[in-house]
Design a protein around this motif. Structure first.
Motif, PDB file in Angstrom:
ATOM      1  N   UNK A 206       0.810   2.033 -46.372  1.00  0.00           N
ATOM      2  CA  UNK A 206       0.594   2.929 -45.236  1.00  0.00           C
ATOM      3  C   UNK A 206       0.894   4.377 -45.628  1.00  0.00           C
ATOM      4  N   UNK A 207       1.931   4.579 -46.425  1.00  0.00           N
ATOM      5  CA  UNK A 207       2.240   5.940 -46.901  1.00  0.00           C
ATOM      6  C   UNK A 207       1.095   6.486 -47.750  1.00  0.00           C
ATOM      7  N   UNK A 208       0.546   5.641 -48.612  1.00  0.00           N
ATOM      8  CA  UNK A 208      -0.591   6.077 -49.430  1.00  0.00           C
ATOM      9  C   UNK A 208      -1.819   6.367 -48.568  1.00  0.00           C
ATOM     10  N   UNK A 209      -1.977   5.596 -47.497  1.00  0.00           N
ATOM     11  CA  UNK A 209      -3.097   5.849 -46.595  1.00  0.00           C
ATOM     12  C   UNK A 209      -2.925   7.180 -45.879  1.00  0.00           C
ATOM     13  N   UNK A 210      -1.702   7.511 -45.493  1.00  0.00           N
ATOM     14  CA  UNK A 210      -1.448   8.797 -44.839  1.00  0.00           C
ATOM     15  C   UNK A 210      -1.719   9.945 -45.802  1.00  0.00           C
ATOM     16  N   UNK A 211      -1.250   9.819 -47.026  1.00  0.00           N
ATOM     17  CA  UNK A 211      -1.486  10.866 -48.020  1.00  0.00           C
ATOM     18  C   UNK A 211      -2.970  10.990 -48.323  1.00  0.00           C
ATOM     19  N   UNK A 212      -3.652   9.855 -48.432  1.00  0.00           N
ATOM     20  CA  UNK A 212      -5.089   9.886 -48.702  1.00  0.00           C
ATOM     21  C   UNK A 212      -5.887  10.522 -47.583  1.00  0.00           C
ATOM     22  N   UNK A 213      -5.495  10.253 -46.348  1.00  0.00           N
ATOM     23  CA  UNK A 213      -6.225  10.866 -45.235  1.00  0.00           C
ATOM     24  C   UNK A 213      -5.886  12.352 -45.101  1.00  0.00           C
ATOM     25  N   UNK A 214      -4.680  12.754 -45.497  1.00  0.00           N
ATOM     26  CA  UNK A 214      -4.306  14.172 -45.430  1.00  0.00           C
ATOM     27  C   UNK A 214      -5.050  14.995 -46.467  1.00  0.00           C
ATOM     28  N   UNK A 215      -5.308  14.408 -47.624  1.00  0.00           N
ATOM     29  CA  UNK A 215      -6.028  15.140 -48.662  1.00  0.00           C
ATOM     30  C   UNK A 215      -7.534  15.051 -48.491  1.00  0.00           C
ATOM     31  N   UNK A 216      -7.989  14.180 -47.598  1.00  0.00           N
ATOM     32  CA  UNK A 216      -9.421  14.062 -47.358  1.00  0.00           C
ATOM     33  C   UNK A 216     -10.119  13.082 -48.263  1.00  0.00           C
ATOM     34  N   UNK A 217      -9.382  12.372 -49.076  1.00  0.00           N
ATOM     35  CA  UNK A 217     -10.007  11.425 -50.008  1.00  0.00           C
ATOM     36  C   UNK A 217     -10.353  10.103 -49.344  1.00  0.00           C
ATOM     37  N   UNK A 218      -9.587   9.715 -48.350  1.00  0.00           N
ATOM     38  CA  UNK A 218      -9.819   8.444 -47.680  1.00  0.00           C
ATOM     39  C   UNK A 218     -10.269   8.692 -46.249  1.00  0.00           C
ATOM     40  N   UNK A 219     -11.130   7.828 -45.767  1.00  0.00           N
ATOM     41  CA  UNK A 219     -11.599   7.962 -44.389  1.00  0.00           C
ATOM     42  C   UNK A 219     -10.983   6.849 -43.546  1.00  0.00           C
ATOM     43  N   UNK A 220      -9.670   6.928 -43.382  1.00  0.00           N
ATOM     44  CA  UNK A 220      -8.929   5.960 -42.581  1.00  0.00           C
ATOM     45  C   UNK A 220      -8.537   6.642 -41.280  1.00  0.00           C
ATOM     46  N   UNK A 221      -8.789   5.977 -40.173  1.00  0.00           N
ATOM     47  CA  UNK A 221      -8.411   6.590 -38.906  1.00  0.00           C
ATOM     48  C   UNK A 221      -6.957   6.291 -38.577  1.00  0.00           C
ATOM     49  N   UNK A 222      -6.451   6.977 -37.569  1.00  0.00           N
ATOM     50  CA  UNK A 222      -5.041   6.860 -37.205  1.00  0.00           C
ATOM     51  C   UNK A 222      -4.696   5.475 -36.682  1.00  0.00           C
ATOM     52  N   UNK A 223      -5.636   4.843 -36.007  1.00  0.00           N
ATOM     53  CA  UNK A 223      -5.384   3.510 -35.471  1.00  0.00           C
ATOM     54  C   UNK A 223      -5.174   2.492 -36.596  1.00  0.00           C
ATOM     55  N   UNK A 224      -5.907   2.618 -37.670  1.00  0.00           N
ATOM     56  CA  UNK A 224      -5.732   1.721 -38.815  1.00  0.00           C
ATOM     57  C   UNK A 224      -4.373   1.886 -39.472  1.00  0.00           C
ATOM     58  N   UNK A 225      -3.942   3.128 -39.605  1.00  0.00           N
ATOM     59  CA  UNK A 225      -2.633   3.393 -40.196  1.00  0.00           C
ATOM     60  C   UNK A 225      -1.521   2.874 -39.283  1.00  0.00           C
ATOM     61  N   UNK A 226      -1.666   3.151 -37.982  1.00  0.00           N
ATOM     62  CA  UNK A 226      -0.666   2.673 -37.032  1.00  0.00           C
ATOM     63  C   UNK A 226      -0.605   1.145 -37.013  1.00  0.00           C
ATOM     64  N   UNK A 227      -1.751   0.494 -37.075  1.00  0.00           N
ATOM     65  CA  UNK A 227      -1.786  -0.973 -37.070  1.00  0.00           C
ATOM     66  C   UNK A 227      -1.085  -1.546 -38.303  1.00  0.00           C
ATOM     67  N   UNK A 228      -1.305  -0.911 -39.456  1.00  0.00           N
ATOM     68  CA  UNK A 228      -0.648  -1.385 -40.674  1.00  0.00           C
ATOM     69  C   UNK A 228       0.863  -1.192 -40.593  1.00  0.00           C
ATOM     70  N   UNK A 229       1.306  -0.081 -40.046  1.00  0.00           N
ATOM     71  CA  UNK A 229       2.745   0.159 -39.909  1.00  0.00           C
ATOM     72  C   UNK A 229       3.364  -0.822 -38.923  1.00  0.00           C
ATOM     73  N   UNK A 230       2.674  -1.088 -37.824  1.00  0.00           N
ATOM     74  CA  UNK A 230       3.181  -2.049 -36.843  1.00  0.00           C
ATOM     75  C   UNK A 230       3.241  -3.460 -37.435  1.00  0.00           C
TER      76      UNK A 230
END
Length: 90
Positions: free
Chosen positions: A41-65
């Motif tokens: 999830x941390x890597x997904x957040x970093x990837x979405x912040x840099x624009x390399x990954x197209x993961x939405x917030x709901x996907x990240x939140x679901x993985x953290x939950x």
């Protein structure tokens, strides 16, 4: 010399011993998987912040939950174990 034969355990003792062994193996595995999910999830957040990954917030939140749920199940299994059956934590 042969060892003296012990009295065979009844069905409930064997079942509880089997659950104890499986819980002592599964509990650390679940906590380890949860920690890896949190790292992902941390890597997904970093990837979405840099624009390399197209993961939405709901996907990240679901993985953290899901990681939190898996971790809490693993810790509750560890707390149920007797202290003799627990793996030692460094």
């Amino acid at each position: 010399m042969s060892r003296p034969r012990t009295k065979p355990k009844d069905r409930t003792e064997r079942a509880s011993a089997g659950r104890l062994v499986s819980a002592s193996v599964v509990a650390p595995l679940l906590t380890k998987v949860a920690k890896h999910m949190a790292l992902l999830a941390c890597f997904m957040i970093v990837g979405s912040a840099t624009g390399r990954a197209t993961i939405n917030e709901l996907g990240i939140f679901s993985l953290i939950a899901a990681a939190a749920l898996v971790y809490s199940v693993g810790r509750s299994l560890e707390r149920r174990l007797p202290t003799a059956a627990r793996f030692s934590r460094p």
